[in-house]
Design a protein around this motif. Sequence first.
Motif, PDB file in Angstrom:
ATOM      1  N   SER A 221      24.343  36.983-133.578  1.00 29.02           N
ATOM      2  CA  SER A 221      25.612  36.939-132.859  1.00 29.02           C
ATOM      3  C   SER A 221      25.959  35.504-132.463  1.00 29.02           C
ATOM      4  O   SER A 221      25.114  34.613-132.461  1.00 29.02           O
ATOM      5  N   ARG A 222      27.203  35.308-132.063  1.00 28.09           N
ATOM      6  CA  ARG A 222      27.656  33.986-131.622  1.00 28.09           C
ATOM      7  C   ARG A 222      27.011  33.542-130.313  1.00 28.09           C
ATOM      8  O   ARG A 222      27.111  32.377-129.932  1.00 28.09           O
ATOM      9  N   ASP A 223      26.354  34.480-129.599  1.00 25.28           N
ATOM     10  CA  ASP A 223      25.696  34.080-128.341  1.00 25.28           C
ATOM     11  C   ASP A 223      24.340  33.409-128.583  1.00 25.28           C
ATOM     12  O   ASP A 223      23.649  33.039-127.637  1.00 25.28           O
ATOM     13  N   TYR A 224      23.957  33.257-129.861  1.00 27.09           N
ATOM     14  CA  TYR A 224      22.721  32.596-130.291  1.00 27.09           C
ATOM     15  C   TYR A 224      21.459  33.424-130.031  1.00 27.09           C
ATOM     16  O   TYR A 224      20.349  32.959-130.303  1.00 27.09           O
ATOM     17  N   TRP A 225      21.599  34.644-129.531  1.00 25.69           N
ATOM     18  CA  TRP A 225      20.437  35.476-129.237  1.00 25.69           C
ATOM     19  C   TRP A 225      20.519  36.854-129.873  1.00 25.69           C
ATOM     20  O   TRP A 225      19.596  37.277-130.569  1.00 25.69           O
ATOM     21  N   THR A 226      21.595  37.576-129.629  1.00 24.09           N
ATOM     22  CA  THR A 226      21.678  38.975-130.043  1.00 24.09           C
ATOM     23  C   THR A 226      21.602  39.106-131.561  1.00 24.09           C
ATOM     24  O   THR A 226      22.373  38.468-132.286  1.00 24.09           O
ATOM     25  N   GLN A 227      20.685  39.948-132.021  1.00 20.75           N
ATOM     26  CA  GLN A 227      20.552  40.249-133.440  1.00 20.75           C
ATOM     27  C   GLN A 227      21.171  41.618-133.716  1.00 20.75           C
ATOM     28  O   GLN A 227      20.827  42.597-133.055  1.00 20.75           O
ATOM     29  N   LEU A 228      22.082  41.670-134.683  1.00 21.32           N
ATOM     30  CA  LEU A 228      22.777  42.907-135.022  1.00 21.32           C
ATOM     31  C   LEU A 228      22.443  43.330-136.444  1.00 21.32           C
ATOM     32  O   LEU A 228      22.107  42.499-137.291  1.00 21.32           O
ATOM     33  N   THR A 229      22.572  44.621-136.713  1.00 22.24           N
ATOM     34  CA  THR A 229      22.399  45.087-138.088  1.00 22.24           C
ATOM     35  C   THR A 229      23.527  44.534-138.947  1.00 22.24           C
ATOM     36  O   THR A 229      24.676  44.435-138.506  1.00 22.24           O
ATOM     37  N   ALA A 230      23.205  44.168-140.171  1.00 21.10           N
ATOM     38  CA  ALA A 230      24.196  43.553-141.050  1.00 21.10           C
ATOM     39  C   ALA A 230      25.305  44.523-141.432  1.00 21.10           C
ATOM     40  O   ALA A 230      26.426  44.098-141.743  1.00 21.10           O
ATOM     41  N   ASP A 231      25.005  45.833-141.409  1.00 21.15           N
ATOM     42  CA  ASP A 231      26.014  46.821-141.812  1.00 21.15           C
ATOM     43  C   ASP A 231      26.665  47.529-140.629  1.00 21.15           C
ATOM     44  O   ASP A 231      27.476  48.445-140.819  1.00 21.15           O
ATOM     45  N   GLY A 232      26.313  47.145-139.403  1.00 20.92           N
ATOM     46  CA  GLY A 232      26.940  47.740-138.228  1.00 20.92           C
ATOM     47  C   GLY A 232      26.412  49.104-137.840  1.00 20.92           C
ATOM     48  O   GLY A 232      26.939  49.732-136.908  1.00 20.92           O
ATOM     49  N   LYS A 233      25.339  49.558-138.497  1.00 29.05           N
ATOM     50  CA  LYS A 233      24.769  50.865-138.163  1.00 29.05           C
ATOM     51  C   LYS A 233      23.717  50.716-137.059  1.00 29.05           C
ATOM     52  O   LYS A 233      23.175  49.631-136.852  1.00 29.05           O
TER      53      LYS A 233
END
Length: 279
Positions: A221-233
Amino acid sequence: MINLRSRSEILKMRKAGLVVWKALQLVKALVRPGVKTKEIDQAVEDFYHRCKAESLFKGYPGKVPFPAVTCISVNDEVVHGIPGERVIAEGDIVSVDTGCRVDGWCGDAAVTIPVGNVSPQVARLVEVTKRTLDLAIELAGQKTYWSEVAAAMQDYVRSQGFSVVEAFVGHGIGRQMHEEPQVPNFVNDFFLRRGDFRLQPGLVIAIEPMVNLGTKKVRLSRDYWTQLTADGKPSAHFEHTVAITEEGPYVLTGPLGAMDERMGFDPEKEGCLSFLETE
């Protein structure tokens, strides 16, 4: 270098583990629709203060120092979510990871909490991730090398139609939150050649499967910390700090139980009753 801990050192870590366990019980009582994630984080910070426990997360170095005592990751957020103004909603899943140091020793654990009625597929994702952690703890007392455990974790997750996150792994833990060895939830050729390790008494590791509904790939994420799934699931995450002992795997971040008696841990003598009785 992998540090093997003595029985007395493991018992010292148990106190930190109990503080973390109790913190996550407080979290479970707070997670509900309408609550902001920063309110949950503040409750844990206040609890750590009462226990004279040092947060392992707040101020952790990065491009931006981590600003909270918990990582709170919602739905497609895999790990390292920053608590803030986000309001928890019905149907969310909320992963909360936290750790602290007590008297020089660390504990680290995580849990994913379904909020109200979640979809059957998401409920199964949470259950499979928890079972993956339970399987790893059970096998840690039966296998010789971590690769044997990691392969079983990976096979189980894949058999359920989900994917294991490979961008992040578990870790050794002791006086510092992150120590050797790295503890993956999967196997590959590099780990088999260069990273595998024996499951021997004195080893203390944080085992933390992260399982995605879709792709294993993540993005920052743009906050430099949060990791998100690449497909949004959605993604789920469970973690325990576990010591390998002659008596078997000892979950240091779980509730009081039979292993405490076998290991000779006395919560009253260790000064744990005051915070364990906190509501």
